[in-house]
Scaffold this motif. Structure first.
Motif, PDB file in Angstrom:
ATOM      1  N   CYS A  87      38.236  34.827  19.788  1.00 20.84           N
ATOM      2  CA  CYS A  87      38.455  34.327  21.132  1.00 20.84           C
ATOM      3  C   CYS A  87      39.594  35.579  21.567  1.00 20.84           C
ATOM      4  O   CYS A  87      39.476  37.124  22.329  1.00 20.84           O
ATOM      5  CB  CYS A  87      38.550  33.179  21.530  1.00 20.84           C
ATOM      6  SG  CYS A  87      37.695  32.262  22.296  1.00 20.84           S
ATOM      7  N   THR A  88      40.513  35.658  20.527  1.00 20.66           N
ATOM      8  CA  THR A  88      41.140  36.936  21.149  1.00 20.66           C
ATOM      9  C   THR A  88      41.079  37.801  20.356  1.00 20.66           C
ATOM     10  O   THR A  88      39.807  38.331  19.509  1.00 20.66           O
ATOM     11  CB  THR A  88      42.860  36.520  20.778  1.00 20.66           C
ATOM     12  OG1 THR A  88      42.313  36.554  18.770  1.00 20.66           O
ATOM     13  CG2 THR A  88      43.346  35.373  21.137  1.00 20.66           C
ATOM     14  N   ASP A  89      41.718  39.014  20.591  1.00 18.18           N
ATOM     15  CA  ASP A  89      41.499  40.298  19.280  1.00 18.18           C
ATOM     16  C   ASP A  89      41.193  40.411  17.894  1.00 18.18           C
ATOM     17  O   ASP A  89      42.087  39.721  17.614  1.00 18.18           O
ATOM     18  CB  ASP A  89      43.057  41.348  19.350  1.00 18.18           C
ATOM     19  CG  ASP A  89      42.464  41.596  21.552  1.00 18.18           C
ATOM     20  OD1 ASP A  89      41.502  41.683  22.514  1.00 18.18           O
ATOM     21  OD2 ASP A  89      43.400  42.489  21.718  1.00 18.18           O
ATOM     22  N   ALA A 143      34.023  35.027  27.375  1.00 18.79           N
ATOM     23  CA  ALA A 143      34.906  36.233  25.933  1.00 18.79           C
ATOM     24  C   ALA A 143      36.397  36.171  26.085  1.00 18.79           C
ATOM     25  O   ALA A 143      37.086  37.170  27.545  1.00 18.79           O
ATOM     26  CB  ALA A 143      34.446  36.941  26.057  1.00 18.79           C
ATOM     27  N   GLY A 144      37.091  36.835  26.070  1.00 18.01           N
ATOM     28  CA  GLY A 144      38.634  36.824  25.704  1.00 18.01           C
ATOM     29  C   GLY A 144      39.441  35.904  25.741  1.00 18.01           C
ATOM     30  O   GLY A 144      38.894  34.756  25.768  1.00 18.01           O
ATOM     31  N   LEU A 159      33.950  38.695  31.376  1.00 15.65           N
ATOM     32  CA  LEU A 159      35.704  38.891  30.081  1.00 15.65           C
ATOM     33  C   LEU A 159      37.165  39.032  30.288  1.00 15.65           C
ATOM     34  O   LEU A 159      36.873  40.086  31.891  1.00 15.65           O
ATOM     35  CB  LEU A 159      35.391  40.723  29.818  1.00 15.65           C
ATOM     36  CG  LEU A 159      33.634  40.676  29.400  1.00 15.65           C
ATOM     37  CD1 LEU A 159      33.177  42.847  29.515  1.00 15.65           C
ATOM     38  CD2 LEU A 159      33.565  39.407  28.318  1.00 15.65           C
ATOM     39  N   HIS A 176      34.170  42.155  22.878  1.00 15.06           N
ATOM     40  CA  HIS A 176      34.037  40.473  23.548  1.00 15.06           C
ATOM     41  C   HIS A 176      33.700  40.212  23.809  1.00 15.06           C
ATOM     42  O   HIS A 176      32.949  39.016  23.433  1.00 15.06           O
ATOM     43  CB  HIS A 176      35.597  40.714  24.621  1.00 15.06           C
ATOM     44  CG  HIS A 176      36.813  40.274  23.826  1.00 15.06           C
ATOM     45  ND1 HIS A 176      37.690  39.867  23.106  1.00 15.06           N
ATOM     46  CD2 HIS A 176      38.353  41.673  23.708  1.00 15.06           C
ATOM     47  CE1 HIS A 176      38.705  39.669  22.584  1.00 15.06           C
ATOM     48  NE2 HIS A 176      38.929  40.904  23.324  1.00 15.06           N
ATOM     49  N   SER A 181      40.321  39.613  28.946  1.00 15.44           N
ATOM     50  CA  SER A 181      41.321  40.053  27.905  1.00 15.44           C
ATOM     51  C   SER A 181      42.588  40.621  28.513  1.00 15.44           C
ATOM     52  O   SER A 181      42.165  41.827  29.028  1.00 15.44           O
ATOM     53  CB  SER A 181      40.435  40.651  27.047  1.00 15.44           C
ATOM     54  OG  SER A 181      41.339  41.312  26.140  1.00 15.44           O
TER      55      SER A 181
END
Length: 351
Positions: free
Chosen positions: A309-311, A277-278, A140, A121, A142
């Motif tokens: 942005c997402t996994d 990020a995340g 971060l 990320h 997430s």
């Protein structure tokens, strides 16, 4: 070098191919990517069921790999290396991707490397059209992780603060459940909050005066008490207004807390670049507040491209390439870490 990235840390199966020889192209070296989300599978339960997540990764990995190769017009033999998420995450989900990736690499006689999910990320914004230069502060956010990191280079990380209980993403999910919103909570709360008044209710901003750590369990409890004192029956018009105002007030309290911590981290480190990020980084209200507040201190904010942005597998492929390019790789042993200290990662020279 063409690197296959595999992301299976939680409830999304992401695969991508990054080609370092195309790094200067319009797609920043990202040849192709595919992503399968398990949101519908887990929505009934209001959160991720680890065993179901693991089984679904097993079902999807081979079909998704075939789809990816077809999209990229490549064969398995064209892959030069494999990167997979080693941790942190759900151990069963991690093992599916790690065993699949390690086995594929062994069959093709190519190197493989396990990647730290949060480093993926953190580095994803480097794949944007306007990548940040080192050093920078990274927020971060997430899933079960919320942390502020001082980043001097790849593998040169100092944790400035992190969540000591509920992370921001978890708090979004739990608040959404209390408001009878579907999983995942972040985007559904953001949508409902558009119709509400963010100043309607005062919610706590936890630990603002206590360093750079985060604590959101108190905010979650405050929302619970708010809902108890202010009915939120979706079939009653007056109660429905309470519901949208609570959603808006909660989101405002959350992004206000995150923004103030980011500003504090930048001032504390003397840096003027922030990377966020995340999944929570996609929240538009958070982006607007960060841009407004950072402009006051002549700092800039950077994000990953929307699709990253997402996994996703792209961030794992890219992070894996950075380490493979520094002659780092793994042996045949497959180890996964549900918890993994990011500061223990080796540095990459000249990153």
């Amino acid at each position: 070098m063409k690197v296959l990235g595999l992301e299976t840390s939680c409830d999304e199966t992401g695969l991508a191919i990054f080609d370092s020889e195309q790094r200067d192209s319009d797609n920043q070296g990202l040849v192709a990517q595919v992503l399968y989300s398990q949101i519908e599978l887990h929505a009934t339960y209001g959160g991720v069921v680890p065993e179901l997540a693991s089984r679904d990764h097993i079902r999807k990995l081979i079909p998704l790999l075939n789809e990816l190769l077809q999209q990229a017009n490549l064969k398995k033999s064209d892959i030069d290396a494999v990167a997979f998420t080693r941790g942190p995450g759900l151990v069963g989900a991690l093992m599916t991707g790690a065993l699949f990736g390690r086995s594929l690499a062994y069959a093709l006689s190519i190197p493989a490397i396990g990647v730290h999910h949060m480093e993926g990320h953190l580095l994803a914004p480097l794949l944007s059209d306007n990548p940040p230069a080192f050093p920078f502060v990274a927020l971060l956010v997430s899933g079960g992780h919320t942390m502020l990191v001082a980043v001097k280079g790849i593998g040169q990380y100092e944790i400035l603060g992190e969540s000591i209980d509920d992370a921001a993403g978890e708090c979004f999910d739990k608040t959404a459940k209390m408001l009878n919103l579907p999983y995942p909570g972040g985007p559904n709360i953001a949508k409902l909050a558009e119709m509400g008044n963010p100043q309607a209710f005062e919610l706590p901003r936890p630990m603002l005066g206590r360093g750079l750590d985060f604590s959101f369990s108190g905010m979650k409890t405050a929302v619970h008490n708010l809902i108890k004192d202010n009915p939120t029956d979706i079939n009653n018009s007056s109660d429905t207004q309470n519901r949208v105002n609570i959603a808006a007030s909660f989101q405002f309290a959350m992004i206000d807390t995150l923004t103030k911590k980011c500003v504090k981290a930048l001032k504390q480190t003397g840096m003027n670049r922030l990377v966020i990020a995340g999944g929570v980084s996609a929240n538009q209200s958070l982006r607007q507040m960060l841009s407004h507040e950072l402009a006051k201190i002549n700092a800039s904010v950077y994000y990953a491209p929307p699709a990253l942005c997402t996994d996703n597998g792209a961030m794992i492929a890219f992070a894996g390439w950075q380490r493979l390019n520094a002659n780092q790789s793994d042996d045949l042993a497959v180890d996964c870490y549900p918890r993994w200290d990011m500061t223990s990662l080796p540095s990459v020279i000249n990153s």
